[in-house]
Design a protein around this motif. Sequence first.
Motif, short mmCIF file in Angstrom:
data_model
loop_
_atom_site.label_atom_id
_atom_site.label_comp_id
_atom_site.label_asym_id
_atom_site.label_seq_id
_atom_site.Cartn_x
_atom_site.Cartn_y
_atom_site.Cartn_z
N HIS A 101 40.31 -29.18 40.70
CA HIS A 101 39.62 -28.71 39.44
C HIS A 101 40.02 -27.54 38.73
CE1 HIS A 101 36.09 -30.20 42.00
NE2 HIS A 101 36.84 -29.32 43.06
N HIS A 107 39.07 -34.97 35.69
CA HIS A 107 38.45 -34.52 37.44
C HIS A 107 37.18 -35.10 37.08
CE1 HIS A 107 37.77 -30.65 36.85
NE2 HIS A 107 37.60 -30.45 38.07
N ASP A 109 33.29 -34.10 39.26
CA ASP A 109 33.22 -33.19 40.54
C ASP A 109 31.67 -33.85 41.50
OD1 ASP A 109 34.42 -31.21 39.50
OD2 ASP A 109 32.58 -30.53 38.03
N SER A 110 32.60 -33.97 43.23
CA SER A 110 30.87 -34.54 43.36
C SER A 110 29.63 -33.24 44.04
CB SER A 110 31.61 -34.81 45.44
OG SER A 110 32.91 -33.56 45.87
N HIS A 113 30.65 -30.03 45.71
CA HIS A 113 31.10 -29.12 44.91
C HIS A 113 30.41 -27.10 44.47
CE1 HIS A 113 34.50 -27.41 42.23
NE2 HIS A 113 33.30 -27.19 41.17
N ASP A 241 33.95 -27.78 29.72
CA ASP A 241 33.92 -28.41 31.21
C ASP A 241 31.91 -28.47 31.01
OD1 ASP A 241 33.25 -25.77 30.72
OD2 ASP A 241 34.02 -25.57 32.70
N HIS A 257 26.82 -26.13 35.04
CA HIS A 257 27.19 -27.01 36.78
C HIS A 257 26.32 -26.61 37.58
CE1 HIS A 257 31.63 -27.55 34.64
NE2 HIS A 257 31.39 -28.09 36.43
N ILE A 261 25.06 -30.22 38.49
CA ILE A 261 25.16 -30.37 39.63
C ILE A 261 24.31 -30.32 41.49
CG2 ILE A 261 26.77 -30.16 41.93
CD1 ILE A 261 29.83 -30.39 40.11
N ASP A 270 34.99 -33.29 34.26
CA ASP A 270 35.03 -32.22 33.57
C ASP A 270 36.88 -32.51 32.98
OD1 ASP A 270 33.70 -30.32 34.99
OD2 ASP A 270 35.08 -29.13 36.54
N THR A 302 35.88 -32.58 47.58
CA THR A 302 34.93 -31.87 46.75
C THR A 302 34.90 -32.78 45.23
OG1 THR A 302 36.97 -29.95 45.53
CG2 THR A 302 34.79 -29.69 47.96
N GLY A 303 35.45 -33.36 45.22
CA GLY A 303 35.80 -33.95 43.96
C GLY A 303 36.92 -34.77 43.62
#
Length: 312
Positions: A101, A107, A109-110, A113, A241, A257, A261, A270, A302-303
């Motif tokens: 991150h 990467h 993001d799950s 996150h 991002d 975000h 999310i 991102d 978390t990603g």
Amino acid sequence: MDKSIISTEEFNRLYESLKNWSKWGEDDQLGTLNYITPQLVVEATRLVKTGRCVSMAIPIDKVAGPDNAHPAIHYMSLTHDIDVDSKNQGIATDFLGMQFHGDCHTHMDSLCHISYHGKLYNGVDASLVDTSGAHTLDVTAYSSGIISRGVVIDVPRYRGVKWLEPGEAVTAEEIIAIEEFENVKLGQGDIMLFRTGQNLRRNELGPWNVGPEGEGRAGLDPYCMELLHSRKIAAFLPEGDGETIPAQVEGLRSPIHVLQITAMGLFCADSLQLDEVAEVCSELNRYECMVAIAPLRLPGGTGCPFNPIAVF
């Protein structure tokens, strides 16, 4: 560019209006990826005409800088000059460690996150993410991969500039104008590829502090989320991002975000680079492609870092 500051009260109204909680069931792990039906996957494969494949990832950055406080750690653990007691055979191995991150590593993001007021997507309590990892909504939910139509929203090309300057916000009205300019339209199950020129600016001018204490970065106006929500976008892959910094919401560092999310359950990533994709789009005069995403199977993650591929 709208630099007006959105109050906390108004932001919370926007947040509530965008919630997809319980839309796909109380135990849902996929969020907006539920919009990608098997038929849409098949239709995405039909977009492949030339077979050209383009990476949208930034090379893993091992050099510290103003936007890379946590550079990747990479070293050789075994090289070919080491005797491994195997006749005529050499072996080279290496180690990679990274805080993925951040602003210099491509990467995903799950859905675990980001929390807001102590809640994750779907109303899940944020305490389910602890020092041992995420116990729900982790990145393994995506382990079957993601394939869908990608739509490139190339803001610099539309504006006739090389890149957007830090702090510039893109509105929903401009996204609609770009769709008309490119002869595309975002729809259900699509992956939105959002180009600001941030990667090109960094390559030409050097790194800068993208945080609120520095120069900031270009991104979305928070009300853009209403457009993405109504169009049933499945995924959002931006340069940077997606956040406009300085932020446009009172007292909130990453409002995009939170809306994507936590409220919407939108798959997002991102720190992509879309320069190569933009060149192919301009050459072919075509702003849609198939996008293939292969997440790591990282339990509790978390990603994860990834290398998204556009196929034309």
